[in-house]
Motif scaffolding. Sequence first.
Motif, PDB file in Angstrom:
ATOM      1  N   VAL A   1       0.831  -1.211   0.000  1.00 28.86           N
ATOM      2  CA  VAL A   1       0.000   0.000   0.000  1.00 28.86           C
ATOM      3  C   VAL A   1       0.866   1.262   0.000  1.00 28.86           C
ATOM      4  CG1 VAL A   1      -1.775   1.293   1.236  1.00 28.86           C
ATOM      5  CG2 VAL A   1      -1.877  -1.207   1.150  1.00 28.86           C
ATOM      6  N   SER A   2       1.837   1.303   0.924  1.00 33.72           N
ATOM      7  CA  SER A   2       2.697   2.490   1.014  1.00 33.72           C
ATOM      8  C   SER A   2       3.858   2.441   0.037  1.00 33.72           C
ATOM      9  CB  SER A   2       3.234   2.627   2.444  1.00 33.72           C
ATOM     10  OG  SER A   2       2.178   2.729   3.368  1.00 33.72           O
ATOM     11  N   GLN A   3       4.062   1.259  -0.583  1.00 32.42           N
ATOM     12  CA  GLN A   3       5.104   1.075  -1.600  1.00 32.42           C
ATOM     13  C   GLN A   3       6.478   1.491  -1.077  1.00 32.42           C
ATOM     14  OE1 GLN A   3       3.386   3.215  -4.959  1.00 32.42           O
ATOM     15  NE2 GLN A   3       2.390   1.340  -5.669  1.00 32.42           N
ATOM     16  N   THR A   4       6.835   0.933   0.102  1.00 33.29           N
ATOM     17  CA  THR A   4       8.130   1.227   0.717  1.00 33.29           C
ATOM     18  C   THR A   4       9.258   0.400   0.108  1.00 33.29           C
ATOM     19  OG1 THR A   4       7.672  -0.453   2.402  1.00 33.29           O
ATOM     20  CG2 THR A   4       7.086   1.826   2.928  1.00 33.29           C
ATOM     21  N   ASP A   5       8.919  -0.615  -0.678  1.00 34.44           N
ATOM     22  CA  ASP A   5       9.909  -1.480  -1.323  1.00 34.44           C
ATOM     23  C   ASP A   5      10.826  -2.167  -0.316  1.00 34.44           C
ATOM     24  OD1 ASP A   5      11.021  -2.659  -3.591  1.00 34.44           O
ATOM     25  OD2 ASP A   5      12.652  -1.199  -3.665  1.00 34.44           O
ATOM     26  N   VAL A   6      10.279  -2.468   0.854  1.00 34.12           N
ATOM     27  CA  VAL A   6      11.086  -3.117   1.874  1.00 34.12           C
ATOM     28  C   VAL A   6      11.269  -4.604   1.584  1.00 34.12           C
ATOM     29  CG1 VAL A   6       9.157  -3.647   3.416  1.00 34.12           C
ATOM     30  CG2 VAL A   6      11.422  -3.323   4.377  1.00 34.12           C
ATOM     31  N   LEU A   7      10.345  -5.206   0.816  1.00 33.82           N
ATOM     32  CA  LEU A   7      10.396  -6.646   0.551  1.00 33.82           C
ATOM     33  C   LEU A   7      11.113  -6.987  -0.752  1.00 33.82           C
ATOM     34  CD1 LEU A   7       6.748  -7.631   1.618  1.00 33.82           C
ATOM     35  CD2 LEU A   7       8.862  -7.894   2.937  1.00 33.82           C
ATOM     36  N   GLY A   8      11.535  -5.978  -1.506  1.00 36.06           N
ATOM     37  CA  GLY A   8      12.206  -6.241  -2.777  1.00 36.06           C
ATOM     38  C   GLY A   8      11.210  -6.584  -3.876  1.00 36.06           C
ATOM     39  N   ASP A   9      11.732  -7.160  -4.973  1.00 35.46           N
ATOM     40  CA  ASP A   9      10.870  -7.534  -6.108  1.00 35.46           C
ATOM     41  C   ASP A   9      10.239  -8.903  -5.862  1.00 35.46           C
ATOM     42  OD1 ASP A   9      11.510  -5.225  -7.501  1.00 35.46           O
ATOM     43  OD2 ASP A   9      13.312  -6.131  -8.367  1.00 35.46           O
ATOM     44  N   TYR A  10       8.928  -8.974  -6.049  1.00 40.50           N
ATOM     45  CA  TYR A  10       8.230 -10.257  -5.895  1.00 40.50           C
ATOM     46  C   TYR A  10       6.868 -10.145  -6.552  1.00 40.50           C
ATOM     47  CZ  TYR A  10       5.508  -7.844  -2.340  1.00 40.50           C
ATOM     48  OH  TYR A  10       4.687  -6.950  -1.694  1.00 40.50           O
TER      49      TYR A  10
END
Length: 930
Positions: free
Chosen positions: A447-456
């Motif tokens: 939702v916030s698009q923080t990109d903490v999880l990387g590409d998936y």
Amino acid sequence: MIHIARYVVVDIETTGHRPNEGDRIIEFSAIVIEHGEIVHEFSTLVNPDRTIPPFITELTKINSKKVATAPYIEDIMTIIASLLSDSVFVAHNVQFDWPFIQSEAKRLGYDFDIARVIDTVELTRILFPTLDSYRLSDLSEDFNITHDQPHSAASDTLATVHLFLEAMQALDKVPTSVLEQLYELMPHLLSDFSKEIYTLIQKKERRNEPLSKSLVAFEGLIFRRPIETEILNKTVEDVSYPHTMAEKENLIQQSFSNYEPRPNQFVMMDQIYDQLRLDHHQAIEAGTGIGKTLGYLLPAAYFSQESGKRVVVATYSLLLQNQMMAQDVPRLQKLLPFPTKVATVKGRTHYVSLNKLSVVLKAPGNNYDEFLTKAQLLIWLLQTNSGDMTDLNHPGGGKNIMYQVTSSARDDGSIFEEYEYYSRMKREAAAANIVVTTHATLWLDTVSQTDVLGDYDHVIVDEAHHLTDSARQFLGAQFSLQQTRYMLNRITSLHKENTWSEMKKKSDLADSLFEIGLTVTSLDMELGHFFTYINELFLNEKEKRPGAFRVALSDGEKATVAQLPDHIVVSYRRCENFYKVLSEQLLEMSTAKSVSEEALFEIEVTRAVSFIKEQQQALVRLMTETEPEMVVWYETDRKNTRNGSRLVGEPLQTAPLIQERLFQTNKSVILTSATLTTDRSFDYLEKELGFETSALPTLALAASFDYATHVRLCLPEDMPSVKQVSVNEYAHALADYLSDVAQVTDGRMLVLFTAYDMLTATYHRLNKDKKLDAYRVLAQNVTSGSTQRLIQQFKRTDKAILLGTTSFWEGLDIPGEALSCIAIVRLPFISPEDPYMKAQMRRFKEQGENAFEKYALPQAILRFRQGFGRLMRHENDRGIILVFDQRIDNTDFGQAFLHSIPSVDIVKGTSEVILPAIAEWLPQTTIIDH
């Protein structure tokens, strides 16, 4: 081991805590340690020449008869003086033992000095900073120390000796520069082990002891070396998924010889592997005993290796995330024929900032707790690979330090960036085949698009029955008066003379600090008025409902400000204005040159700017937002204090977000849980997630356990109706019934409540029951200890009764005979007076649907199934489920609960029927004599 002194480890038992008011010693024990060895022991009961209070006898098992022929304290004070004189006094909670002995010695005319004191509570808190409890009995369990008689001075002393020696061995392993930093903190702590530290420093310097290769020394800190990683971008060509049952059995049994094949687990593996590979969504209910976690981790690992794509696994709570990383992931990695990287990801505020910590450690402390927290952090850095601050068991007064060293965007680009734990976590996630996280962090990323999880684009959601709950919580807002006032006090400290006196002298800050102080005072006063006005609206209702209290301010149809009286709206507008002014003042001051020149002050100002902005936005959302529809309520804590009040808002509908941000943006989303169906249908789940009926592929896999021959459901028919008697009257009847059951089951009982007041009343009644003197009664939020500590105590106690509410209905894993009986007090319906439930019921009714059948009942069934599932955790487990809520048997909706659990043997009747049925079902139990 350090051998520089004569240590005397002491423990006493007394008639009370006040020697000056007549309390006396009833047992004294001392053990002398020299050169790391026990050289002398002395232990004796002591005649206090007065009556021993009953509660002391109950605690220590020492009564007046036992001490009748024991020596008086004056008879042994000469021995005590000779033992302690010029020795290092060691005790577990030295602040009690030494002052008490001093007082008694002075009363009897003795005058002797000890060398110094060492408190093993403080010592273990520093050297083992992640332990859950520092009670002597709990520490004895953690270190496998024999401690058969807690609150016996002799047993306590021996346990303390072993604990002290463990701590000294741990101190010996601490690097020299960290020892030097600890040495500087010594004057501010209770214990004085400065000589031990100084001796170690000299020894290590003489040996020129090198730093371990697993550690890094950088800018005054020593911490564990980061793991080298590389971005996941390649496939492993020789990997082949084990398609047949025989291949899976061979694979798992090579690593776990006692593994018993579970056909439905293999079905689950195949299904998930295929859906990930084909980019399909699916919901899979995996019944208890299937081995759900391995059922999705194994196919995820094979898919990632074959495709080079990352799989994100999200579970509901931090507890389950940590459990998966500690237990399930190592098992997975052990059995796979190829290396698989698994990383864990949490929100940024979980991680310590090395950049900030390097500043904070050099700053002066304000109190004992802050100095203790600094000592803990120094040792913890040597131990932690994750930097997750929730692992650290710091004292309450160390909250300020932990707040100051929390990671934030301000740390990006600092000299520590390469080593920062948040940066490490992101690198490890980028290199991982599988990333394990929580629902909350998944929503933060999507939702916030923080990109903490990387590409998936492949996701597995475990505990998926909570997916809408987690979305609600993420999209909602909270405003806590207590948290806000804590932060306002921190901002106030910026202009206090004793805290930042040098900063006040700066010409470019003096006026700003003064103005900020005035605004904070005005905001704090107005917030007090605002919450007082809201509280006064509901005084009559609060009197009817003691304890924790929730009441709606907005039903979601209109903004909150449109549904409140004018004087409350005026107060809110004033708060909003003060927030705006304060935000501008802080932002302006943060750009001043003087602020950037004082690192710790800059940390405080930057945090203040961020917090005020967040609180301002939360308050505005709660009061004015109409899209999406948000239910807003006012709630208090269990003590019903104004400072414990808060405003909470949650959206009425989450399905649009779930569809848009989860299912439409990812190629494959697999939902799994042991409880996705209600009355054997996925309809409720599909509707909650925004799917048309049967649009989401589903699969229900039956539990692997034979419930019919291992579980008996007992329905008592001689309990009063909870609606016809008071809470206390019902709790008394319930406690008496549970007492009778516990004597048949030898404890081993988990009692699940839906209301905290009922739990508390039942606990106090059970605790006073003389028939349960040999039993240990544990209760959530009543007896001390975290959830995990209570569970550990329950497992380790032969005759234990554990009472729990919300979080105890699911997630508990207590296999074997430790748990043989679960008692469900009431069917777990959410109160119809709950603001969110009331708003949802209205929404369903407006849509022409039966709100009870479509919403309230399915939620209650899912939770009931979770509670039911706590009993059988292993195929050989055997036990009883007691349901005291008679609605399960005498209402139509009660049948829906029974249809949602496996078929089991059911016994109904009075206690004369139920108790023998329990005794007959459980092995080696004896029916009590009525």
